[in-house]
Write an enzyme that holds these catalytic residues in place. Structure first.
Site, short mmCIF file in Angstrom:
data_model
loop_
_atom_site.label_atom_id
_atom_site.label_comp_id
_atom_site.label_asym_id
_atom_site.label_seq_id
_atom_site.Cartn_x
_atom_site.Cartn_y
_atom_site.Cartn_z
N ALA A 92 0.81 -1.22 0.00
CA ALA A 92 0.00 0.00 0.00
C ALA A 92 0.84 1.27 0.00
CB ALA A 92 -0.94 0.00 1.20
N THR A 93 2.01 1.23 0.61
CA THR A 93 2.83 2.45 0.65
C THR A 93 3.19 2.87 -0.77
OG1 THR A 93 3.68 1.94 2.83
CG2 THR A 93 5.01 3.43 1.49
N CYS B 95 3.87 2.40 11.77
CA CYS B 95 4.56 3.27 10.82
C CYS B 95 4.94 4.61 11.43
CB CYS B 95 3.70 3.50 9.59
SG CYS B 95 3.29 1.95 8.82
N ASN C 85 -6.36 2.78 10.88
CA ASN C 85 -5.53 1.70 11.45
C ASN C 85 -5.32 1.85 12.96
OD1 ASN C 85 -4.14 3.91 10.00
ND2 ASN C 85 -2.34 3.17 11.08
N THR D 54 9.58 -6.57 -12.50
CA THR D 54 9.22 -7.98 -12.62
C THR D 54 8.17 -8.33 -11.57
OG1 THR D 54 11.44 -8.42 -13.40
CG2 THR D 54 10.16 -10.33 -12.65
N SER E 52 -3.47 -4.26 0.81
CA SER E 52 -2.13 -4.77 1.12
C SER E 52 -2.24 -6.17 1.72
CB SER E 52 -1.46 -3.82 2.13
OG SER E 52 -0.23 -4.35 2.55
N ALA E 53 -1.52 -7.13 1.09
CA ALA E 53 -1.70 -8.55 1.45
C ALA E 53 -1.42 -8.89 2.91
CB ALA E 53 -0.79 -9.40 0.55
N HIS E 54 -0.40 -8.24 3.49
CA HIS E 54 0.01 -8.71 4.83
C HIS E 54 -0.95 -8.32 5.95
CE1 HIS E 54 2.08 -5.10 6.76
NE2 HIS E 54 2.00 -4.68 5.52
N GLN F 195 -7.15 -1.51 5.82
CA GLN F 195 -7.70 -2.15 7.03
C GLN F 195 -9.10 -2.70 6.81
OE1 GLN F 195 -5.94 -2.79 9.69
NE2 GLN F 195 -4.15 -1.50 9.34
#
Ligand code: PMP
Length: 387
Positions: free
Chosen positions: A73-74, A323, A150, A236, A198-200, A178
């Protein structure tokens, strides 16, 4: 013993994501842009993942679902802001005062004195009247409001923001980091022109994410270089990460029902804390919030004292955003909600995952009571306030 209550910072890799990552990295490790059959297979797998994500997001009926894979996301927030700042050199952007630093910092950098910060109510909800007043002037090219904060978990009035942006023909960028994995993915996508995940944050691997653009925002250009991602984002592709992200989101969307249990456990936990430590404040208690988040202002003692004492007892919690934890200033989110610097120094954030059972919530409430006693004892014996 270790109880993890910091899921808004990151989540452990889900079983589905791990299995998919391993299988994909073994079978499809070739560069999708190369020109032999194995690379072609990787390129096809990449497009299969895009289609699968389009289905999850509810945009599979569109000719171009507008999905770009990113490193998280960043990157996506930075690229969005810098693109629109450069493309509209005399226009403004309006961002909420509670945006994540990955929106706030690039907005300050790229728009400079063309950034308007939208105020929030004491409950942390963006002011719709301010938004309308600002975009009605006709010189705003982008509105950025996150789906859910968040730190506080407060969910923003997205349908209303979306309608205002449509009324005044302004693009709506929504950092939905979120939201995904805790609420239905397909509910958010029709509301905004640029939606970021964002996956994590939902059981996927770190360093993978996505950005979805509506047809009004297709001009958005991210990274320059090779022709990957339809020329929008060079680099890539992280195919194993992308496949793992898609499988973890699919999994999360199928098990959303589990959050109802977390909501009840969180509400019960807050009731216990308010009765045993009545000087605690629950931030935005009556607002619409994520089911897993509780931001509390503890009765006394700096939050870092609570954090280390809880850590010694095996509980991982947070003082707010990971963050901004390295920054000397306290939370800009709580500040914009009107809390004093002294209150902000006492803020603790609890954020659960679907596997934090009732026993863990009860153990956390007990640990907080013990830490409160410990801090009180320290203050009375030393005569020193821990704040
Ligand atoms: N936006 C929000 C609301 C977040 O919570 C986070 C993660 N702390 C980010 C953006 C940044 O996400 P990433 O780690 O994928 O760069």
């Amino acid at each position: 013993m270790s109880f993890y209550f910091d899921h808004n910072a990151t989540t452990p890799l889900s079983v589905a994501a791990r299995d998919t990552w391993l299988k994909t990295t073994e079978k499809y490790w070739h560069n999708p842009s190369s020109l032999y059959p194995e690379a072609g297979a990787a390129a096809r797998r990449l497009e299969d993942e895009r289609e699968k994500l389009a289905q999850i997001l509810g945009v599979d009926n569109e000719e171009n679902p507008g999905i770009t894979f990113t490193s998280g996301a960043t990157e996506a927030n930075n690229s969005t802001i810098s693109h629109f700042a450069t493309a509209n050199p005399s226009k403004y952007c309006a961002i909420s005062a509670i945006e994540h630093p990955s929106v706030d910092a690039p907005a300050n950098r790229h728009f400079g004195n063309r950034v308007i910060k939208l105020p929030v109510t004491p409950e942390g909800i963006v002011s719709l009247s301010s938004l309308e007043e600002i975009i009605a002037r006709g010189n705003v090219c982008l509105v950025s409001v996150m789906a859910a904060n968040n730190e506080t978990g407060v969910i923003q009035p997205l349908p209303e923001i979306s309608s205002l942006c449509q009324k005044y023909n302004t693009l709506f960028h929504c950092d939905a980091v979120q939201w995904f994995g805790k609420h239905p993915s397909r509910e958010i996508v029709p509301l905004a022109d640029i939606v970021i995940g964002s996956a994590h944050k939902f059981g996927g691997p770190k360093g993978t994410g996505f950005l979805r653009t509506s047809r009004h925002a297709r001009e958005l250009q991210m990274q320059n270089g090779g022709p990957q991602e339809q020329g929008k984002r060079a680099g890539t592709e992280n195919l194993p990460g992308i496949a793992a992200m898609v499988s973890s989101l699919e999994d999360a969307d199928e098990t959303l029902i589990l959050w109802e249990d977390q909501r009840q456990a969180r509400d019960g936990f807050e009731a216990t804390i308010l009765s045993s430590l009545p000087e605690t404040t629950i931030v935005a208690k009556n607002a619409k919030r994520l089911p897993n988040t509780s931001m509390m202002i503890m009765p006394s003692g700096r939050n870092l004292k609570w954090l280390t004492r809880l850590g010694r007892r095996g509980f991982a919690v947070s003082t707010g955003s990971a963050c901004s934890s390295g920054s000397a200033d306290g939370s800009h989110v709580l500040d914009s909600m009107g809390l004093s610097p002294e209150e902000i120094n006492r803020a603790l954030r609890i954020s659960s995952g679907t596997d934090n059972g009732r026993d863990q919530w009860a153990a956390l409430a007990t640990a907080l009571k013990e830490v409160a006693k410990d801090i009180n004892h320290h203050e009375t014996t030393t005569g020193k306030s821990l704040i």
